[in-house]
Design an enzyme around this catalytic site. Structure first.
Site, PDB file in Angstrom:
ATOM      1  CG  HIS A   1      -5.817   1.873   5.306  1.00  0.00           C
ATOM      2  ND1 HIS A   1      -5.382   2.832   6.189  1.00  0.00           N
ATOM      3  CD2 HIS A   1      -4.795   0.988   5.184  1.00  0.00           C
ATOM      4  CE1 HIS A   1      -4.147   2.546   6.577  1.00  0.00           C
ATOM      5  NE2 HIS A   1      -3.771   1.422   5.982  1.00  0.00           N
TER       6      HIS A   1
ATOM      7  CE  LYS B   1      -0.161   3.265   4.770  1.00  0.00           C
ATOM      8  NZ  LYS B   1      -0.148   3.384   6.206  1.00  0.00           N
TER       9      LYS B   1
ATOM     10  N   GLY C   1       2.484   2.361  10.798  1.00  0.00           N
ATOM     11  CA  GLY C   1       3.419   3.471  10.606  1.00  0.00           C
ATOM     12  C   GLY C   1       4.127   3.890  11.875  1.00  0.00           C
TER      13      GLY C   1
ATOM     14  CD  GLU D   1      -2.946   5.529   6.830  1.00  0.00           C
ATOM     15  OE1 GLU D   1      -2.910   5.526   5.589  1.00  0.00           O
ATOM     16  OE2 GLU D   1      -2.030   5.050   7.533  1.00  0.00           O
TER      17      GLU D   1
ATOM     18  CD  GLU E   1      -3.508  -2.562   7.526  1.00  0.00           C
ATOM     19  OE1 GLU E   1      -2.354  -2.742   7.109  1.00  0.00           O
ATOM     20  OE2 GLU E   1      -4.189  -1.568   7.198  1.00  0.00           O
TER      21      GLU E   1
ATOM     22  CG  ASN F   1      -1.695   1.210   1.466  1.00  0.00           C
ATOM     23  OD1 ASN F   1      -1.790   2.053   0.558  1.00  0.00           O
ATOM     24  ND2 ASN F   1      -2.286   1.348   2.633  1.00  0.00           N
TER      25      ASN F   1
ATOM     26  CB  SER G   1       5.253  -1.635  12.075  1.00  0.00           C
ATOM     27  OG  SER G   1       4.845  -0.304  12.315  1.00  0.00           O
TER      28      SER G   1
HETATM   29  P1  PGA Z   1       2.799   0.356   7.691  1.00  0.00           P
HETATM   30  O1  PGA Z   1       1.318   0.536   7.085  1.00  0.00           O
HETATM   31  O2  PGA Z   1       3.365  -0.920   7.117  1.00  0.00           O
HETATM   32  O3  PGA Z   1       3.547   1.578   7.239  1.00  0.00           O
HETATM   33  O4  PGA Z   1       2.644   0.275   9.174  1.00  0.00           O
HETATM   34  C1  PGA Z   1       0.481  -0.569   6.907  1.00  0.00           C
HETATM   35  C2  PGA Z   1      -0.827  -0.107   6.308  1.00  0.00           C
HETATM   36  O5  PGA Z   1      -1.284   0.979   6.659  1.00  0.00           O
HETATM   37  O6  PGA Z   1      -1.431  -0.794   5.465  1.00  0.00           O
END
Ligand code: PGA
Length: 242
Positions: free
Chosen positions: A98, A12, A174, A100, A168, A10, A205
């Site tokens: 997601h 982003k 992140g 976010e 998640e 992803n 992560s």
């Molecule tokens: P990350 O994000 O690997 O940077 O923690 C995972 C995600 O949001 O899908």
């Protein structure tokens, strides 16, 4: 034969044309070199980059997808992108709900469910994301929240062919904090019990250094990777840990 792990990147809101094309081409080449890889790879670039990335991947086994879609197929929804538009660019997957999107765009499970229906109608596999926040976990509500999100976000009639669940934990996204093996085992077992046929991805992560500890865990059918998917070498290291 064990099923292949699903390794989803992803990206982003990161990257411009040249570095996106380079990363996609590097990954296409690296995956092509693998003999019988134990993984399937999917890249989800920003919407503006999908067409260019698709050109880099079209002759490779790497697939591509969107990071979100609208619940409607078309109409007066300035700035939005529909599931048929993603399908039209050759996408096979779309990430839906997601954290976010849930957090910054106030997407409720009801909205996520409508988007998943649109993805299914367009012939896309919906990667439906669920996961608790730090506060919810501290309050002992992690399992309850994940169960509620699962029940509220997955449309009736959904099958393993058109849906993948991504667990998640929001506090691990992140932040560099990965959930412990026990946390992952517990939550994936819970999701598997409620939705036994579905592939379940872990996200939060995931890195080159921890993928080999996460991918073999029970009911971990793959990973959804943010930050570490922006480096082709590291993303490949994750995939090879399958
Ligand atoms: P990350 O994000 O690997 O940077 O923690 C995972 C995600 O949001 O899908």
């Amino acid at each position: 034969m064990p099923t292949k792990k699903l390794i989803v990147g992803n990206w982003k809101m990161n990257g411009l044309l040249a570095d996106s094309q380079k990363r996609a081409s590097d990954l296409a080449q690296a995956v092509q070199k693998q003999q019988n890889p134990a993984f399937d790879m999917v890249l989800c670039p920003p919407a503006t980059m999908i067409g260019a990335v698709a050109k880099c991947l079209e002759k490779s086994p790497v697939q591509w997808g969107g990071q979100d879609c609208h619940a409607k197929d078309s109409g007066a929804f300035t700035g939005d992108i529909s599931a048929p538009m993603l399908k039209n660019l050759g996408c096979t997957y779309v990430i839906i709900g997601h954290s976010e999107r849930r957090q910054y765009h106030k997407e409720t499970s009801t909205i996520v469910l409508e988007k998943a229906k649109a993805a299914h109608a367009a012939g896309l596999v919906a990667i439906i994301c669920i996961g608790e926040t730090d506060a919810e976990r501290s309050a002992g509500k992690a399992s309850q929240i994940v169960t509620e999100q699962l029940e509220g976000s997955v449309p009736e009639g959904t099958t393993a062919l058109n849906t993948v669940i991504a667990y998640e934990p929001v506090w691990a996204i992140g932040t560099g904090k990965t959930a412990s093996a026990d946390d992952i085992l517990h939550m994936h077992a819970l999701i598997h019990k409620a939705a036994p046929d579905f592939k379940i991805l872990y996200g939060g992560s995931v890195k080159g250094s921890n993928a080999k500890d996460i991918l073999p865990l029970a009911h971990v059918d793959g990973v959804l990777v943010g930050g570490a998917s922006l480096k082709a070498d590291e993303f490949m290291e994750i995939a090879i840990a399958s």
